[in-house]
Design a protein around this motif. Structure first.
Motif, PDB file in Angstrom:
ATOM      1  N   ARG A  74       2.239  23.450 -21.420  1.00  0.00           N
ATOM      2  CA  ARG A  74       3.615  23.922 -21.491  1.00  0.00           C
ATOM      3  C   ARG A  74       4.412  23.635 -20.230  1.00  0.00           C
ATOM      4  O   ARG A  74       5.573  23.260 -20.289  1.00  0.00           O
ATOM      5  CB  ARG A  74       3.633  25.434 -21.720  1.00  0.00           C
ATOM      6  CG  ARG A  74       3.751  25.870 -23.123  1.00  0.00           C
ATOM      7  CD  ARG A  74       4.080  27.360 -23.244  1.00  0.00           C
ATOM      8  NE  ARG A  74       3.383  28.224 -22.305  1.00  0.00           N
ATOM      9  CZ  ARG A  74       2.174  28.736 -22.503  1.00  0.00           C
ATOM     10  NH1 ARG A  74       1.521  28.474 -23.595  1.00  0.00           N
ATOM     11  NH2 ARG A  74       1.615  29.515 -21.607  1.00  0.00           N
ATOM     12  N   ASN A  75       3.794  23.833 -19.092  1.00  0.00           N
ATOM     13  CA  ASN A  75       4.554  23.880 -17.844  1.00  0.00           C
ATOM     14  C   ASN A  75       4.376  22.692 -16.911  1.00  0.00           C
ATOM     15  O   ASN A  75       5.069  22.610 -15.913  1.00  0.00           O
ATOM     16  CB  ASN A  75       4.199  25.166 -17.084  1.00  0.00           C
ATOM     17  CG  ASN A  75       4.557  26.398 -17.872  1.00  0.00           C
ATOM     18  OD1 ASN A  75       5.627  26.472 -18.457  1.00  0.00           O
ATOM     19  ND2 ASN A  75       3.655  27.359 -17.922  1.00  0.00           N
ATOM     20  N   CYS A  76       3.451  21.828 -17.221  1.00  0.00           N
ATOM     21  CA  CYS A  76       3.213  20.703 -16.329  1.00  0.00           C
ATOM     22  C   CYS A  76       3.866  19.445 -16.880  1.00  0.00           C
ATOM     23  O   CYS A  76       3.909  19.212 -18.075  1.00  0.00           O
ATOM     24  CB  CYS A  76       1.716  20.448 -16.148  1.00  0.00           C
ATOM     25  SG  CYS A  76       0.885  21.786 -15.285  1.00  0.00           S
ATOM     26  N   SER A  77       4.349  18.680 -15.977  1.00  0.00           N
ATOM     27  CA  SER A  77       4.880  17.381 -16.330  1.00  0.00           C
ATOM     28  C   SER A  77       3.694  16.415 -16.350  1.00  0.00           C
ATOM     29  O   SER A  77       3.185  16.022 -15.305  1.00  0.00           O
ATOM     30  CB  SER A  77       5.898  16.992 -15.261  1.00  0.00           C
ATOM     31  OG  SER A  77       6.672  15.939 -15.649  1.00  0.00           O
ATOM     32  N   ILE A  78       3.233  16.074 -17.549  1.00  0.00           N
ATOM     33  CA  ILE A  78       2.019  15.267 -17.651  1.00  0.00           C
ATOM     34  C   ILE A  78       2.263  14.013 -18.467  1.00  0.00           C
ATOM     35  O   ILE A  78       3.087  13.987 -19.371  1.00  0.00           O
ATOM     36  CB  ILE A  78       0.849  16.076 -18.273  1.00  0.00           C
ATOM     37  CG1 ILE A  78       1.250  16.690 -19.595  1.00  0.00           C
ATOM     38  CG2 ILE A  78       0.362  17.134 -17.320  1.00  0.00           C
ATOM     39  CD1 ILE A  78       0.149  17.461 -20.292  1.00  0.00           C
ATOM     40  N   ASN A  79       1.533  12.982 -18.112  1.00  0.00           N
ATOM     41  CA  ASN A  79       1.666  11.729 -18.845  1.00  0.00           C
ATOM     42  C   ASN A  79       0.744  11.738 -20.062  1.00  0.00           C
ATOM     43  O   ASN A  79      -0.045  12.654 -20.269  1.00  0.00           O
ATOM     44  CB  ASN A  79       1.399  10.527 -17.923  1.00  0.00           C
ATOM     45  CG  ASN A  79      -0.012  10.518 -17.379  1.00  0.00           C
ATOM     46  OD1 ASN A  79      -0.948  10.911 -18.057  1.00  0.00           O
ATOM     47  ND2 ASN A  79      -0.163  10.066 -16.135  1.00  0.00           N
ATOM     48  N   ASP A  80       0.821  10.674 -20.867  1.00  0.00           N
ATOM     49  CA  ASP A  80       0.047  10.613 -22.101  1.00  0.00           C
ATOM     50  C   ASP A  80      -1.459  10.624 -21.850  1.00  0.00           C
ATOM     51  O   ASP A  80      -2.215  11.215 -22.626  1.00  0.00           O
ATOM     52  CB  ASP A  80       0.427   9.371 -22.904  1.00  0.00           C
ATOM     53  CG  ASP A  80       1.819   9.492 -23.509  1.00  0.00           C
ATOM     54  OD1 ASP A  80       2.301  10.628 -23.658  1.00  0.00           O
ATOM     55  OD2 ASP A  80       2.407   8.452 -23.840  1.00  0.00           O
ATOM     56  N   ALA A  81      -1.909  10.010 -20.779  1.00  0.00           N
ATOM     57  CA  ALA A  81      -3.338   9.969 -20.482  1.00  0.00           C
ATOM     58  C   ALA A  81      -3.865  11.373 -20.163  1.00  0.00           C
ATOM     59  O   ALA A  81      -4.936  11.768 -20.637  1.00  0.00           O
ATOM     60  CB  ALA A  81      -3.622   9.019 -19.317  1.00  0.00           C
ATOM     61  N   VAL A  82      -3.111  12.123 -19.376  1.00  0.00           N
ATOM     62  CA  VAL A  82      -3.513  13.482 -19.038  1.00  0.00           C
ATOM     63  C   VAL A  82      -3.441  14.367 -20.281  1.00  0.00           C
ATOM     64  O   VAL A  82      -4.337  15.184 -20.530  1.00  0.00           O
ATOM     65  CB  VAL A  82      -2.646  14.055 -17.901  1.00  0.00           C
ATOM     66  CG1 VAL A  82      -2.950  15.521 -17.663  1.00  0.00           C
ATOM     67  CG2 VAL A  82      -2.836  13.252 -16.623  1.00  0.00           C
ATOM     68  N   ARG A  83      -2.407  14.191 -21.073  1.00  0.00           N
ATOM     69  CA  ARG A  83      -2.270  14.962 -22.316  1.00  0.00           C
ATOM     70  C   ARG A  83      -3.469  14.701 -23.235  1.00  0.00           C
ATOM     71  O   ARG A  83      -4.016  15.618 -23.845  1.00  0.00           O
ATOM     72  CB  ARG A  83      -0.969  14.607 -23.015  1.00  0.00           C
ATOM     73  CG  ARG A  83      -0.629  15.511 -24.176  1.00  0.00           C
ATOM     74  CD  ARG A  83       0.743  15.210 -24.776  1.00  0.00           C
ATOM     75  NE  ARG A  83       1.799  15.076 -23.803  1.00  0.00           N
ATOM     76  CZ  ARG A  83       2.445  16.084 -23.215  1.00  0.00           C
ATOM     77  NH1 ARG A  83       2.103  17.305 -23.507  1.00  0.00           N
ATOM     78  NH2 ARG A  83       3.403  15.863 -22.347  1.00  0.00           N
TER      79      ARG A  83
END
Length: 106
Positions: free
Chosen positions: A85-94
């Protein structure tokens, strides 16, 4: 403890119970059978079913009190939810977070 929590704890700790306790808890909380139905299936008295369920529930509560597997699992899922919800994450991290969630849900 409610039915849902007992069912989850049985999934986690069921192998630590006797086979009969585990089976009776499954029949009661997963299959929603009555004491009489369980007694008939297991070929025991209703009192034996009640005693076995009470002992099994007591053991599940003790295992959770000492080992805290369910508590830890809930905390990990809460952290995963927060990260998603709160982190700005890229597709790999997601994708890695989704993979972690999948492993924990099995």
């Amino acid at each position: 403890m409610d039915r849902f929590e007992i069912s989850i704890l049985r999934d986690i700790y069921g192998s630590l119970l006797t086979d009969k306790q585990n089976e009776m808890l499954k029949l009661r909380y997963d299959d929603d059978l009555s004491f009489g139905e369980i007694a008939e299936i297991c070929e025991v008295s209703r009192q034996a079913v009640l005693d076995s369920l009470n002992k099994g529930e007591k053991h599940l509560a003790e295992y959770e009190e000492n080992l805290k597997c369910l508590d830890k699992q809930r905390k990990v899922f809460a952290l995963l939810d927060d990260m998603e919800r709160n982190c700005s994450i890229n597709d790999a991290v997601r994708a890695r977070l989704a993979e972690l969630r999948s492993i924990l849900e099995d």
